[in-house]
Design an enzyme around this catalytic site. Structure first.
Site, PDB file in Angstrom:
ATOM      1  N   SER A   1      83.482  22.451 -15.030  1.00  0.00           N
ATOM      2  CA  SER A   1      82.161  22.362 -15.667  1.00  0.00           C
ATOM      3  C   SER A   1      82.199  22.903 -17.092  1.00  0.00           C
ATOM      4  CB  SER A   1      81.084  23.047 -14.828  1.00  0.00           C
ATOM      5  OG  SER A   1      81.346  24.409 -14.606  1.00  0.00           O
ATOM      6  N   GLY A   2      83.058  23.850 -17.367  1.00  0.00           N
ATOM      7  CA  GLY A   2      83.382  24.216 -18.740  1.00  0.00           C
ATOM      8  C   GLY A   2      82.277  24.824 -19.591  1.00  0.00           C
ATOM      9  N   GLY A   3      81.185  25.273 -18.969  1.00  0.00           N
ATOM     10  CA  GLY A   3      80.099  25.842 -19.759  1.00  0.00           C
ATOM     11  C   GLY A   3      78.880  24.934 -19.828  1.00  0.00           C
TER      12      GLY A   3
ATOM     13  N   GLU B   1      95.302  21.159 -14.768  1.00  0.00           N
ATOM     14  CA  GLU B   1      94.050  21.382 -15.507  1.00  0.00           C
ATOM     15  C   GLU B   1      94.294  21.581 -17.001  1.00  0.00           C
ATOM     16  OE1 GLU B   1      91.624  24.680 -14.164  1.00  0.00           O
ATOM     17  OE2 GLU B   1      90.102  24.296 -15.671  1.00  0.00           O
TER      18      GLU B   1
ATOM     19  N   ARG C   1      81.400  38.244 -15.270  1.00  0.00           N
ATOM     20  CA  ARG C   1      80.344  37.614 -14.455  1.00  0.00           C
ATOM     21  C   ARG C   1      79.496  38.690 -13.755  1.00  0.00           C
ATOM     22  NH1 ARG C   1      82.221  33.859 -16.982  1.00  0.00           N
ATOM     23  NH2 ARG C   1      83.477  32.137 -16.171  1.00  0.00           N
TER      24      ARG C   1
ATOM     25  N   LYS D   1      92.339  18.011 -13.036  1.00  0.00           N
ATOM     26  CA  LYS D   1      91.075  18.738 -13.268  1.00  0.00           C
ATOM     27  C   LYS D   1      90.823  18.789 -14.766  1.00  0.00           C
ATOM     28  CE  LYS D   1      88.767  23.165 -12.542  1.00  0.00           C
ATOM     29  NZ  LYS D   1      88.445  24.205 -11.566  1.00  0.00           N
TER      30      LYS D   1
ATOM     31  N   ARG E   1      81.375  27.962 -12.756  1.00  0.00           N
ATOM     32  CA  ARG E   1      80.042  28.406 -13.184  1.00  0.00           C
ATOM     33  C   ARG E   1      78.929  27.471 -12.704  1.00  0.00           C
ATOM     34  NH1 ARG E   1      82.086  29.048 -19.196  1.00  0.00           N
ATOM     35  NH2 ARG E   1      83.656  27.668 -18.285  1.00  0.00           N
TER      36      ARG E   1
HETATM   37  P1  13P Z   1      84.121  26.185 -14.763  1.00  0.00           P
HETATM   38  O1  13P Z   1      83.584  25.075 -13.872  1.00  0.00           O
HETATM   39  O2  13P Z   1      83.199  27.365 -14.840  1.00  0.00           O
HETATM   40  O3  13P Z   1      84.591  25.678 -16.074  1.00  0.00           O
HETATM   41  O4  13P Z   1      85.386  26.776 -14.010  1.00  0.00           O
HETATM   42  C1  13P Z   1      86.274  25.928 -13.440  1.00  0.00           C
HETATM   43  C2  13P Z   1      87.623  26.483 -13.525  1.00  0.00           C
HETATM   44  O5  13P Z   1      88.281  26.658 -12.520  1.00  0.00           O
HETATM   45  C3  13P Z   1      88.182  26.794 -14.839  1.00  0.00           C
HETATM   46  O6  13P Z   1      89.555  26.990 -14.734  1.00  0.00           O
END
Ligand code: 13P
Length: 337
Positions: free
Chosen positions: A261-263, A177, A33, A219, A293
């Site tokens: 959010s995953g991208g 998650e 990042r 999550k 992100r």
């Molecule tokens: P993102 O929202 O960027 O996917 O990150 C969340 C997260 O904690 C991934 O483990």
């Protein structure tokens, strides 16, 4: 385990249209990042960046908790305030990433299993002593030719459930998650089928290992088209399929679902969450966000490592936090609002 207390913490995490800021990037991910905006990934720069995020004035209006990486929880802000105390002052709960990352799965080289169970009970005890209230463990499920295999799903679910039970016994709310990645070119139907299967196996493992559903936060990914899929599903379809999938697989006792959010782009992540809350105000669980992100991208690009940009970067972060908070009750009216 004290289910009442765990339940109260989990509820506090999703209360008041608030969500989580995921700032628990491991040192390697954080380097990626920082590299992307030309900032050297030193310990001090990581600290300065996280301090920028946590000291944004008013963050606690929209953010109930922050997920931290071990290094950050042990760091002090420039003025010597421990990072955990900085969050406490802002009315934000500190959480901790407990997994040690996704590693190659023995015998299925294209898949991963998340590690980190060794010595976990002792680590939980230490983090509770440092003020952590919740934790995170991310399992990664990849969609491709012949994958995910049942072996991968079972192995990851077993580890997630062990982590969750250990957290609950030690007094932390586990964020569970299981992330089905949006990499690839598959359609939303495939994501739907794999997410359904994943959640079925994860909740079965949680149940069999005696995890209290009242004291977890889920999550998950949204049910969504893969990034390279030529046919991108509409916002409505993402909302409809995601909620239909969860209605089948997520027990109503779970207090909150806080999406990754995953991208997705920042705006897509907000629009999807908003549509779910607008269309399904009576869903059995609170629907909120735990974005990395999708909360940080613009703030990071605004900062670029320059002290002169800190205030502007903080207002960019606050804007995204507010938009997502609005999306938590279907009140997002677009970026200009
Ligand atoms: P993102 O929202 O960027 O996917 O990150 C969340 C997260 O904690 C991934 O483990």
């Amino acid at each position: 385990m004290n289910i009442k207390e765990l339940n109260a913490t989990a509820k506090a995490m999703v209360d008041g249209h608030k969500g989580l800021l995921a700032a628990d990037e491991s040192t390697g991910t954080c380097k990626k990042r920082l590299d992307s905006v030309g900032v050297e990934a030193t310990e001090t720069n990581r600290r300065d960046y996280r301090e920028l995020l946590f000291s944004a004035k008013g963050l606690g209006q929209y953010i109930s908790g922050v997920i931290l990486y071990d290094e950050t929880l042990r760091q002090k802000a420039k003025d010597g305030t421990p990072m955990g105390a900085l969050l406490k002052r802002a009315g934000v709960l500190p959480g901790i990433k407990l997994d040690a990352g996704a590693k190659p799965l023995a015998g299925s080289p294209d898949e991963t299993v998340t590690e980190g169970l060794d010595g976990l009970a002792q680590r939980v005890e230490e983090y509770v002593g440092m003020g952590a209230r919740f934790a995170k463990w991310r399992a990664v499920i990849k969609i491709g030719a012949g994958i995910p295999t049942p072996y991968c799903l079972e192995t990851n679910a077993h580890a997630l459930a062990r982590y969750a039970r250990i957290c609950q016994e030690g007094g932390l709310v586990p964020i569970v998650e299981p992330e089905v990645l949006m990499d690839g070119d598959h359609g939303i139907e495939r994501c739907d089928a794999v997410t359904t299967d994943t959640l079925r196996i994860v909740f079965d493992a949680l149940y069999r290992q005696g995890v209290a559903f009242e004291g977890i936060i889920l999550k998950p990914n949204m049910v969504i088209s893969a990034k390279a899929c030529p046919k991108q599903a509409s916002v409505d379809e993402v909302a409809d399929r995601t909620i239909a999938c969860f209605r089948r697989m997520v027990p109503a006792a779970v207090p909150g679902i806080m999406f990754l959010s995953g991208g997705q782009s920042e705006v897509d992540a907000t629009r999807h969450l908003n549509a779910m809350n607008a269309k399904f105000p009576n869903a059995p669980w609170k629907l909120s966000f735990s974005y990395g992100r999708a909360l940080q991208d613009s703030a990071l690009k605004t900062w670029r490592g320059q002290a002169a940009n800190v205030a502007q970067a903080q207002s960019v972060l606050l804007l995204r936090a507010r938009m997502n908070s609005e999306a938590c009750h279907g009140a997002y009216r677009g970026e200009a609002a």
